[in-house]
Design a protein around this motif. Structure first.
Motif, short mmCIF file in Angstrom:
data_model
loop_
_atom_site.label_atom_id
_atom_site.label_comp_id
_atom_site.label_asym_id
_atom_site.label_seq_id
_atom_site.Cartn_x
_atom_site.Cartn_y
_atom_site.Cartn_z
N SER A 86 0.86 -1.18 0.00
CA SER A 86 0.00 0.00 0.00
C SER A 86 0.90 1.24 0.00
O SER A 86 2.08 1.16 0.36
CB SER A 86 -0.91 0.01 1.24
OG SER A 86 -0.12 0.23 2.40
N LEU A 87 0.35 2.36 -0.39
CA LEU A 87 1.14 3.58 -0.47
C LEU A 87 1.72 3.97 0.88
O LEU A 87 2.89 4.33 0.99
CB LEU A 87 0.30 4.73 -1.04
CG LEU A 87 1.03 6.05 -1.29
CD1 LEU A 87 2.18 5.86 -2.26
CD2 LEU A 87 0.06 7.10 -1.79
N ASP A 88 0.94 3.82 1.93
CA ASP A 88 1.41 4.17 3.28
C ASP A 88 2.55 3.24 3.72
O ASP A 88 3.57 3.70 4.24
CB ASP A 88 0.24 4.10 4.26
CG ASP A 88 0.64 4.57 5.64
OD1 ASP A 88 1.27 5.65 5.73
OD2 ASP A 88 0.35 3.86 6.62
N THR A 89 2.39 1.95 3.50
CA THR A 89 3.44 0.98 3.86
C THR A 89 4.69 1.21 3.03
O THR A 89 5.81 1.14 3.54
CB THR A 89 2.92 -0.46 3.66
OG1 THR A 89 1.72 -0.63 4.39
CG2 THR A 89 3.95 -1.47 4.12
N TYR A 90 4.51 1.49 1.75
CA TYR A 90 5.65 1.76 0.87
C TYR A 90 6.42 2.98 1.37
O TYR A 90 7.65 2.96 1.43
CB TYR A 90 5.15 1.97 -0.56
CG TYR A 90 6.26 2.22 -1.55
CD1 TYR A 90 7.05 1.17 -2.00
CD2 TYR A 90 6.51 3.49 -2.05
CE1 TYR A 90 8.07 1.39 -2.91
CE2 TYR A 90 7.51 3.72 -2.96
CZ TYR A 90 8.30 2.66 -3.39
OH TYR A 90 9.31 2.87 -4.29
#
Length: 155
Positions: A86-90
């Motif tokens: 996900s963008l946040d995890t990335y």
């Protein structure tokens, strides 16, 4: 970069397997486990938790290599390919990999004033030195080609 990780395999999410990363990137990781893992675990879904920052990464085991050793207990190297993040995890992973203090070793370089001095020395000094050396060579040639009259008596 070595990080302690906690792994949860898809067939038993309640049991944790512990290891240390030997390689870590935004696409996957190589983890050294301190226990044996069967080679049948290839293509098994896994959840990897980076304990230092608390990031959970889902992925698939793509390779298992047993590391037998006579002096230490056997270990296992596993290669994990991360699933799309996900963008946040990335962003968390990128921040951890590249932006944490002391992640980059800065090269030792001279200060600005020393650099300026070295540049001036390189640019200005060689022409001055070349002129001085060419004068010395010219003077030596004169001395050898035209002997002084006082050195030899005239007939």
């Amino acid at each position: 970069m070595q990080q302690t990780v906690e792994l949860h395999l898809a067939w038993d999410q309640s049991a944790a397997v512990w290891g240390t990363t030997t390689h870590l990137s935004e696409g996957g990781a190589v983890v050294q486990l301190h226990q044996a893992l069967p080679t049948s675990a290839v293509n098994v879904e896994v959840t990897l938790r980076l304990l230092e920052v608390g990031i959970n990464l889902a992925g698939t085991i793509v390779d298992i290599t047993p590391q037998p050793s006579a002096s230490t207990p056997p270990t296992t190297l596993i290669t994990i390919q991360f699933a799309p993040l996900s963008l946040d995890t990335y962003r968390q992973l990128i921040r951890f990999l590249f932006c944490e203090p002391n992640r980059w070793q800065w090269p030792q370089a001279p200060s600005e004033l020393k650099t300026l001095g070295l540049l001036l020395k390189t640019i200005v000094w060689p022409p001055i030195l070349q002129r001085h050396l060419s004068r010395q060579r010219r003077d030596r040639r004169r001395n050898w080609s035209q002997p002084a009259s006082s050195q030899f008596p005239s007939p």
